[in-house]
Design an enzyme around this catalytic site. Sequence first.
Site, mmCIF file in Angstrom:
data_model
loop_
_atom_site.group_PDB
_atom_site.id
_atom_site.type_symbol
_atom_site.label_atom_id
_atom_site.label_comp_id
_atom_site.label_asym_id
_atom_site.label_seq_id
_atom_site.Cartn_x
_atom_site.Cartn_y
_atom_site.Cartn_z
ATOM 1 C CG PHE A 141 -1.833 1.266 1.154
ATOM 2 C CD1 PHE A 141 -2.991 1.258 0.387
ATOM 3 C CD2 PHE A 141 -1.485 2.445 1.811
ATOM 4 C CE1 PHE A 141 -3.796 2.399 0.287
ATOM 5 C CE2 PHE A 141 -2.287 3.584 1.708
ATOM 6 C CZ PHE A 141 -3.445 3.550 0.955
ATOM 7 C CG ASP A 226 5.731 4.016 1.793
ATOM 8 O OD1 ASP A 226 5.732 4.730 2.827
ATOM 9 O OD2 ASP A 226 4.744 3.903 1.046
ATOM 10 C CE LYS A 255 -1.006 6.883 6.931
ATOM 11 N NZ LYS A 255 -0.637 5.967 5.860
#
Length: 401
Positions: A141, A226, A255
């Site tokens: 993802f 990531d 985030k």
Amino acid sequence: MTTAEDLIAAADAHCAPTYDPLPVVVATGEGAWLTDVAGRRYLDLLAGYSALNFGHRNPRLIEAAKAQLDRVTLTSRAVLHDRFAAFCAELAELCGMEMVLPANSGAEAVESAIKTARKWGYRVKGVPAEMAKIVVAGGNFHGRTTTVISFSTDPEARADFGPYTPGFQIVPYGDLTAMRAALTENTVAVLLEPIQGESGVIVPPEGYLPGVRRLTRERNVLFVADEIQSGLGRTGRTFACEHEGVVPDMYVLGKALGGGIVPVSAVVSSAEVLGVFRPGEHGSTFGGNPLACAVALEVIAMLRTGEFQARAAELGERMHRALAALPATGTVTAVRGRGLWAGLDVAPGLGTGRQVAERLRERGVLAKESHGATIRLSPPLVVSEQDLAWGLEQLRAVLGV
Ligand SMILES: *Cc1c(COP(=O)(O)O)cnc(C)c1O
């Protein structure tokens, strides 16, 4: 008075139905707790999928944001501002890297990493025009843009969004043999989550990340980690890669970098890699804005002390000790994770992950299902030991053990 039911109905009527939220309408938040419009409190064991590592309205971060609001908030990159150099320098230093490419959302940073790797491939590695390949993992993802979903293996994320961007090859996550076979002269990068969050907190087999590091180094391929969800303290270290002593060529961050206040993301790498760009070749109106930089600088300062990483390690150990008892009860078939981060697969007889999340909500605990039977726990790193213990008690009660 507007009730939660009215607000839920209005959202259903006017908001594109891309989410199916739990029926909670939040009014305020503080630390690990949220309060809804009726005054009911919930322990937030999701923490915005790690965007809220430092909790809701962390006082240090709110203070940094307020101070910046009184100075200047947005300049565009047409001029410099007085927080920009410090943001780039200090983020690069935290990562042990040299240069930063600022962006806003996680997906935008992933897109920027892809563009960086391709440009590096053509200008430095010497890959023939249009031939660059990036290897990714099944179950990944990396966001929701058209290019990023082009290499998703989740049918829900992909269906009816084609035509898809070419130039990606998908190999099974955790499989070094497949990775070795996938790398060619035209491979410019391997893009991986060191732990797959959205897929259910999947920790790869020991030795996988060092193996990828070795292979990519041998083959002159960039290793792009990531760490948007796994990074910035979540696993008990600043980066999840550190658990295996791996230093990638590029970090993709987002985030928690925005402190739960503003979207802040970045690509962080060496001068050799990020230095491939020339003015005009990439950009972002909001990337690296003064408010974002002020908040991120405070996030970086907080991470530099190591206290949040230590807390995640310590509380994470307690949490995993408690969760490790569940498979023997027959209510949970697997528990995975690292630090203050866990994925548990609920046994088929107990309902779906969604039903478990609903029952947790009824008991005042917020958690989120991911993919069918999995419940994901990622409490804010500031959660108190007692609150976490209480939250885990509610989980046991929901599971009936
Ligand atoms: C959340 C996430 C993204 C996308 O971030 P957005 O800010 O939602 O675009 C990318 N990669 C990983 C690993 C994520 O967890």
